[in-house]
Structures are given as C-alpha cells and as structure tokens.
Design a protein around this motif. Sequence first.
Motif, short mmCIF file in Angstrom:
data_model
loop_
_atom_site.label_atom_id
_atom_site.label_comp_id
_atom_site.label_asym_id
_atom_site.label_seq_id
_atom_site.Cartn_x
_atom_site.Cartn_y
_atom_site.Cartn_z
N GLY A 171 33.39 43.17 56.78
CA GLY A 171 33.54 43.56 58.18
C GLY A 171 33.19 45.03 58.40
O GLY A 171 32.53 45.38 59.38
N LEU A 172 33.63 45.88 57.48
CA LEU A 172 33.31 47.30 57.60
C LEU A 172 31.82 47.56 57.45
O LEU A 172 31.24 48.38 58.17
CB LEU A 172 34.10 48.10 56.57
N LEU A 173 31.18 46.84 56.54
CA LEU A 173 29.73 46.99 56.37
C LEU A 173 28.99 46.51 57.62
O LEU A 173 28.02 47.14 58.05
CB LEU A 173 29.25 46.22 55.14
N LEU A 174 29.44 45.42 58.21
CA LEU A 174 28.81 44.93 59.44
C LEU A 174 29.01 45.90 60.59
O LEU A 174 28.08 46.16 61.37
CB LEU A 174 29.35 43.56 59.81
N LEU A 175 30.20 46.45 60.71
CA LEU A 175 30.47 47.43 61.76
C LEU A 175 29.62 48.68 61.57
O LEU A 175 29.02 49.18 62.53
CB LEU A 175 31.96 47.79 61.78
N LEU A 176 29.55 49.16 60.36
CA LEU A 176 28.73 50.34 60.07
C LEU A 176 27.26 50.05 60.36
O LEU A 176 26.56 50.90 60.92
CB LEU A 176 28.93 50.76 58.62
N SER A 177 26.80 48.87 60.02
CA SER A 177 25.42 48.51 60.29
C SER A 177 25.13 48.45 61.79
O SER A 177 24.07 48.88 62.24
CB SER A 177 25.09 47.16 59.66
N ALA A 178 26.07 47.92 62.56
CA ALA A 178 25.87 47.85 64.01
C ALA A 178 25.83 49.24 64.63
O ALA A 178 25.01 49.53 65.50
CB ALA A 178 26.99 47.02 64.64
N ILE A 179 26.71 50.12 64.17
CA ILE A 179 26.73 51.49 64.70
C ILE A 179 25.45 52.22 64.33
O ILE A 179 24.84 52.91 65.16
CB ILE A 179 27.97 52.24 64.17
N ILE A 180 25.02 52.06 63.09
CA ILE A 180 23.79 52.73 62.64
C ILE A 180 22.57 52.19 63.38
O ILE A 180 21.66 52.96 63.73
CB ILE A 180 23.62 52.56 61.12
N SER A 181 22.54 50.90 63.66
CA SER A 181 21.38 50.34 64.37
C SER A 181 21.27 50.89 65.78
O SER A 181 20.18 51.10 66.31
CB SER A 181 21.43 48.82 64.39
N LYS A 182 22.41 51.15 66.42
CA LYS A 182 22.39 51.76 67.77
C LYS A 182 21.99 53.22 67.71
O LYS A 182 21.34 53.74 68.61
CB LYS A 182 23.76 51.63 68.44
N ALA A 183 22.37 53.92 66.64
CA ALA A 183 22.08 55.35 66.52
C ALA A 183 20.69 55.64 65.96
O ALA A 183 20.23 56.77 66.04
CB ALA A 183 23.13 56.00 65.64
N SER A 184 20.02 54.65 65.41
CA SER A 184 18.72 54.91 64.78
C SER A 184 17.67 55.34 65.78
O SER A 184 16.77 56.10 65.44
CB SER A 184 18.25 53.68 64.01
N ASP A 185 17.75 54.87 67.01
CA ASP A 185 16.79 55.29 68.03
C ASP A 185 16.91 56.78 68.33
O ASP A 185 15.91 57.46 68.56
CB ASP A 185 16.99 54.50 69.31
#
Length: 76
Positions: A12-26
Amino acid sequence: MPSIENILLAAGLLLLLSAIISKASDRFGVPVLLFFLVIGMLAGSEGIGGIYFNNAFAAKSLGVVALLFILFCRWF
C-alpha cells in the motif's frame, strides 16, 4: 516470515508513493517511468527497503497485470 499485514502495508505504501510521484513527475519534467524504476530499486533487496523476491512465476504474473493496467487505463 513477515505477516500478511506487513506485506499489505508495504504494498500500500509503495502504491501510494507511486501515485504521488506520478502526479509530481509533470512538475519536474522527468518521465514517470524513471521515478518508478528508482522506487523499485530502493524497495528491492539491495536497496533500503530490503524486500527479497525470488519467485519467477509471481514476477511474470505481476508483470502481466501491470502491463494490462498500462494498456487499458489510458482510456479512463
């Protein structure tokens, strides 16, 4: 052997971190795949996460499911 609660928490933490990073990558102008690669390297057995994974069948199954998400979630 880690308990199922710890495994689910880590996933769950890895998925949350991935979602946050995907939004911030732009914002950073860096491809999100590069961030996912870094997260995976940090979470792996040689990184700070220390997650050891030695099951080729499960890795293939997870890869196929991830590929399905990549291919079909573009439409949503």
